[in-house]
Design a protein around this motif. Sequence first.
Motif, PDB file in Angstrom:
ATOM      1  N   HIS A  89       0.842  -1.191   0.000  1.00  0.00           N
ATOM      2  CA  HIS A  89       0.000   0.000   0.000  1.00  0.00           C
ATOM      3  C   HIS A  89       0.877   1.241   0.000  1.00  0.00           C
ATOM      4  O   HIS A  89       2.025   1.227   0.450  1.00  0.00           O
ATOM      5  N   ILE A  91       0.297   5.866  -1.111  1.00  0.00           N
ATOM      6  CA  ILE A  91      -0.675   6.859  -1.555  1.00  0.00           C
ATOM      7  C   ILE A  91      -1.235   6.426  -2.906  1.00  0.00           C
ATOM      8  O   ILE A  91      -0.493   6.232  -3.867  1.00  0.00           O
ATOM      9  N   GLY A  92      -2.530   6.230  -2.957  1.00  0.00           N
ATOM     10  CA  GLY A  92      -3.166   5.793  -4.203  1.00  0.00           C
ATOM     11  C   GLY A  92      -3.098   4.309  -4.465  1.00  0.00           C
ATOM     12  O   GLY A  92      -3.556   3.836  -5.503  1.00  0.00           O
ATOM     13  N   VAL A  93      -2.527   3.562  -3.525  1.00  0.00           N
ATOM     14  CA  VAL A  93      -2.398   2.103  -3.683  1.00  0.00           C
ATOM     15  C   VAL A  93      -2.963   1.427  -2.443  1.00  0.00           C
ATOM     16  O   VAL A  93      -2.480   1.646  -1.325  1.00  0.00           O
ATOM     17  N   ARG A  94      -3.991   0.624  -2.615  1.00  0.00           N
ATOM     18  CA  ARG A  94      -4.593  -0.141  -1.530  1.00  0.00           C
ATOM     19  C   ARG A  94      -4.953  -1.533  -2.049  1.00  0.00           C
ATOM     20  O   ARG A  94      -5.323  -1.691  -3.216  1.00  0.00           O
ATOM     21  N   LYS A 103      -7.168  -0.733 -10.297  1.00  0.00           N
ATOM     22  CA  LYS A 103      -6.750   0.414 -11.098  1.00  0.00           C
ATOM     23  C   LYS A 103      -5.398   0.108 -11.741  1.00  0.00           C
ATOM     24  O   LYS A 103      -4.481  -0.385 -11.088  1.00  0.00           O
ATOM     25  N   ASP A 105      -2.877   1.974 -12.769  1.00  0.00           N
ATOM     26  CA  ASP A 105      -1.671   2.627 -12.250  1.00  0.00           C
ATOM     27  C   ASP A 105      -1.192   1.961 -10.965  1.00  0.00           C
ATOM     28  O   ASP A 105       0.011   1.716 -10.790  1.00  0.00           O
ATOM     29  N   ALA A 106      -2.122   1.678 -10.063  1.00  0.00           N
ATOM     30  CA  ALA A 106      -1.741   1.040  -8.804  1.00  0.00           C
ATOM     31  C   ALA A 106      -1.219  -0.376  -9.047  1.00  0.00           C
ATOM     32  O   ALA A 106      -0.220  -0.803  -8.454  1.00  0.00           O
TER      33      ALA A 106
END
Length: 245
Positions: A89, A91-94, A103, A105-106
């Motif tokens: 994880h 920022i922007g990755v979960r 997503k 990008d992630a």
Amino acid sequence: MDQPTSLFNPAQHTLHLVVGSSGGIGAALTQQLSALGHTLITTSRRGSDADLQLDFEDDASVAAFGPALASRLDGAALRSVFICSGLLHAIGVRPERRIEALKADAYTRVMRVNALGPLCLMGQLKALLARDGPSQVSAVSARVGSIADNRLGGWYSYRCAKAALNMGFKTLAVELQRTHPACALTLFHPGTTDTALSAPFQRGVAPHKLFSTARAADQFVEVVRRRETEPGLQFLAWDGQPVAW
């Protein structure tokens, strides 16, 4: 040339490369090996808190690492590699609970750090890896990367990335059988370890199943040490038991 009797005998002066030495397991592993008297070369994304800089999200950093390490080795062969880097994880990755949360990008970031980066790194290290005797290459994987063991679903990016790492190492092992027949490769599942990576997901973990970084590092070394004279690849958990592919 004399061959080391054990990669983990400090008297043999084996140099260990620890990739991701500023992370939870990497830092504990660095501390443990140093305390035992081993010689280390460490890496981190920033480089300021390690011997060399290595960022798996930066192609130029990976490409420059091989020559930088070769300069540090000064003609000596590399015999021991621990790859401890990982991304779950940010920022922007979960971790995704449902397919709708996936997503591109992630997913790409998680894949680069957990799978592509280590494999590209091995493309740099292969020429430096000892051919005249035992060597070991190990990487932190995860049970969630097991295709056979996936019964809960979810965590698409991380599962796919660790499965890709495992397949990449499986393919690398076939290649190294021809070029480095004495090399032992290990994919290591540390269990749930008390690190920043796992911190947001520890609520449901029983206390006796949440390991300290020191314990994880100790188990990592022990698992690798037990099979350093067993060439080829194994996917093993912290207790030395095989993990299903």
